[in-house]
Design a protein around this motif. Structure first.
Motif, short mmCIF file in Angstrom:
data_model
loop_
_atom_site.label_atom_id
_atom_site.label_comp_id
_atom_site.label_asym_id
_atom_site.label_seq_id
_atom_site.Cartn_x
_atom_site.Cartn_y
_atom_site.Cartn_z
N SER A 165 2.69 35.57 -11.66
CA SER A 165 2.22 35.25 -10.31
C SER A 165 2.38 36.45 -9.38
O SER A 165 1.52 36.72 -8.54
CB SER A 165 2.97 34.05 -9.75
N LYS A 169 -0.58 38.38 -7.52
CA LYS A 169 -0.58 38.48 -6.05
C LYS A 169 -0.85 39.91 -5.62
O LYS A 169 -1.69 40.16 -4.74
CB LYS A 169 0.77 38.02 -5.50
N LEU A 194 -4.53 34.36 -3.60
CA LEU A 194 -3.60 34.94 -4.55
C LEU A 194 -3.69 34.17 -5.86
O LEU A 194 -3.38 32.99 -5.92
CB LEU A 194 -2.17 34.87 -3.98
N THR A 196 -2.81 32.97 -9.57
CA THR A 196 -1.67 32.78 -10.45
C THR A 196 -2.18 32.54 -11.85
O THR A 196 -3.38 32.59 -12.10
CB THR A 196 -0.81 31.60 -9.98
N SER A 200 -5.49 29.15 -8.31
CA SER A 200 -5.49 30.08 -7.18
C SER A 200 -5.06 29.33 -5.95
O SER A 200 -5.44 28.20 -5.72
CB SER A 200 -6.88 30.69 -6.99
#
Length: 247
Positions: A165, A169, A194, A196, A200
């Protein structure tokens, strides 16, 4: 952003030799372990654990030979609640490359995405073209085996999802910056998506973070490496790389 201590994943930082010499800064960040990558490594602080790697920022330098040594050092420190600083002279080529190798090993994310994620928090990141080829070679040929070796030695790692993550990011920050450079849109941004591992999530940026990004967007564009197209290699350089990977 991009000149001081740059956090690659929680507890792992990339920086320059100038910052690495500042004991007060290292204390403030809680640095317990340092990888010093220079032709002539700096003198270590006695109360921190050091791994000294003598390597040049040169196309003839094989960084992959240090993979297991650096991965073990970083991973063992993290498992014991330590914080690791990786530095070279500028924090531009050698130290981001070593960080990239570790992040690929932990997350399984491609070398190009990991490098761009580092650029998301450290704009000057620009491994020399031979190091980029080594990173690609590692991802294509050695990453799976190194991942198995590391986890076999140290056991399961419960921060993998968090590390993924974090990398995604930072990659989203880089991609947003690139979009703004291409479109010339330097207006305030309310949200950045962002990504992951599984979904998202839209996270708002506070006013300070947004101001920093606008300032960064107006910095010297020549510092930024806009894409990962490798520069043409001379026959001499290609021969050096062929010799490097022939053994």
């Amino acid at each position: 952003m991009g000149q001081g201590m740059s956090e690659a994943v929680p507890g792992v930082y990339v920086t320059s030799a100038l910052v690495a010499r500042q004991g007060k800064i290292l204390d403030e960040f809680g640095i317990t372990h340092v990888i010093s990558i220079q032709a002539k490594p700096i003198s270590p602080f006695k109360h921190r654990e050091y791994l000294l790697i003598q390597a040049k920022d040169h196309i003839s330098q094989d960084l992959l030979q240090f993979t297991a040594q650096c991965n073990d050092f970083i991973h063992n420190a993290r498992l014991n609640q330590g914080k690791v600083l990786i530095h070279c002279v500028e924090g531009k080529s050698r130290s981001p490359s070593i960080a990239c190798i570790y992040l690929m090993t932990i997350t399984g994310i491609s070398w190009s995405d990991v490098i761009n994620s580092l650029r998301g928090v450290r704009t000057l990141v620009d491994p020399n073209f031979a190091f980029q080829r080594q990173l690609k070679h590692f991802y294509d040929q050695h990453m799976v085996n190194e991942r198995e070796r590391l986890f076999s030695k140290f056991g399961l790692f419960n921060m993998i999802d968090k590390d993924i993550s974090f990398v995604m990011k930072n990659l989203a920050l880089y991609n947003e910056e690139q979009r703004r450079r291409l479109t010339g849109d330097f207006s305030d941004v309310d949200k950045i998506y962002l990504l992951t591992k599984n979904n998202s999530t839209a996270l708002p940026l506070d006013n300070i973070a947004k101001t920093e990004k606008v300032q960064e967007a107006n910095s010297d564009l020549n510092q930024f490496f806009p894409n990962l197209d490798l520069r043409p290699m001379t026959p001499e350089s290609q021969n050096l790389l062929d010799e490097m990977f022939s053994s």
